[in-house]
Design an enzyme around this catalytic site. Structure first.
Site, PDB file in Angstrom:
ATOM      1  N   THR A 118       0.812  -1.217   0.000  1.00 46.62           N
ATOM      2  CA  THR A 118       0.000   0.000   0.000  1.00 46.62           C
ATOM      3  C   THR A 118       0.846   1.267   0.000  1.00 46.62           C
ATOM      4  O   THR A 118       1.960   1.278   0.550  1.00 46.62           O
ATOM      5  CB  THR A 118      -0.904   0.009   1.260  1.00 46.62           C
ATOM      6  N   TYR A 142      -1.525  -0.111   9.990  1.00 44.47           N
ATOM      7  CA  TYR A 142      -1.823  -0.766   8.711  1.00 44.47           C
ATOM      8  C   TYR A 142      -0.620  -0.642   7.771  1.00 44.47           C
ATOM      9  O   TYR A 142      -0.089  -1.644   7.284  1.00 44.47           O
ATOM     10  CB  TYR A 142      -3.081  -0.142   8.088  1.00 44.47           C
TER      11      TYR A 142
END
Ligand code: UDP
Length: 328
Positions: A118, A142
């Protein structure tokens, strides 16, 4: 024998679209999913094996049964807000789960690995071009968990020859234009489906998370990619590995930023309806602006995103929104 590809998270949003793309490219996707956030009805393009990443015996069984030629690893928790409040959940599920998977893959001799990472690994960096060489300074658990898995892959390559393509996604939106699969999270946290929910009254109003950012209209800017274009890149990544081109990192973004307000405006144009909204506080862990500064995927992989204009992404999401849903 079929060319099986093990798809973790194949019952989820991006994984289910990847399964369709793999099938269209002549592979047989085997979905491995614990159905915590995924949907069995989304598994339409190959066999389903229910299982958890942390269950090493179950993973070994599935590797032995199919002898996949590669792994595509999508399964992960991916909500920034939750990651801020419950970081342990992210380190446990994403990092320990991926370690279990990577160890099972190497033990089975399955050494081609495509990983969904990501742009959240970059964090908030003013005036920095976010290409693949940008320093990774994640703002939340995350992004940190994904960066840790990237490091893990490098260590396993050095020790065991695990070849990997890492895709750092910017924001993913849209749905299969044939509406066989689409985006469906419970609870929903992502901007485009929330805008559509607000438009058709499935929720009262969208809360815009802050309009005091240092951007032209004060709302956060993101780089949105159509899920079908995104998964096409994964098929190209798999071929890249099979062609022996070696491990590589690719950003998947268009290089164009859209603010939250611009996404709302475009949704109003596409649907012909108003978005009810209110302005709320900033969401912890959000970056002001995340836009890809790289064309590597296009130049090296030959990636050619065809549907990643905002109007197509919203139109495809709207079609799915009106016709598709899953139930447990
Ligand atoms: N956003 C918002 N309201 C919402 C959900 C999201 O204003 O109810 C904003 C969020 O702050 C971010 C953008 O929309 O700037 C995209 O958020 P999303 O959760 O879809 O993806 P993320 O950028 O976290 O991966």
């Amino acid at each position: 024998m079929a060319d099986y590809v093990l798809v973790t998270g194949g019952a989820g949003y991006i994984g289910s679209h990847a399964c369709k793309a793999l099938k269209q490219a002549g592979f047989t996707p085997v979905t491995y999913d614990n159905l915590v956030t995924g949907w069995e009805q989304a598994v339409k393009f190959g066999p389903f094996e229910k299982g958890d990443l942390l269950d090493r015996a179950r993973l070994d069984e599935v590797f032995a049964k199919y002898q996949p030629i590669a792994v595509m690893h999508f399964a992960a928790l991916s909500q920034v807000g939750e990651a801020m409040n419950q970081p342990g959940k992210y380190w446990h599920n994403n990092v320990s789960g991926s370690l279990s998977l990577i160890e099972a893959a190497t033990a089975a001799g399955c050494l081609d690995f495509v990983f969904s990472s990501t742009c959240a690994t970059y964090g908030d960096q003013d005036n920095v071009v976010l290409d693949e060489n940008a320093v990774q300074l994640p703002l939340n658990a995350y992004g940190a968990s994904k960066r840790a898995i990237e490091d893990m892959l490098k260590d396993f390559e050095a020790a065991y020859g695990l070849r990997h393509v890492i895709f750092r996604y910017f924001n993913v939106a849209g749905a299969d234009p044939e509406a066989e699969v689409g985006e469906f999270h419970r609870p929903e946290t992502h901007l485009v489906p929330l805008v559509l929910d607000a438009i058709d009254g499935k929720r009262d109003a969208l809360t815009v998370f802050g309009d005091d950012y240092d951007t032209p209209d004060g709302t956060c800017i993101r780089d949105y990619v159509h899920v079908c274009d995104l998964v096409d890149a994964h098929v190209l990544g798999l071929k890249w590995l099979k062609d022996g081109k070696g491990s590589r990192v690719f950003n998947l973004g268009t290089g164009s930023g859209f603010s939250v307000r611009e996404v709302m405006d475009r949704a109003e144009q596409v649907t012909g309806r108003k978005v009810p909204y209110s302005i709320g506080p900033r969401r912890g862990g959000d970056c002001t602006k995340l836009v890809s500064g790289s064309t590597r995927a296009k130049s090296e992989l030959g990636w050619d995103p065809k549907r990643s204009d905002m109007a197509s992404m919203i139109a495809d999401a709207w079609k799915w929104h009106q016709t598709g849903h899953y139930d447990h």
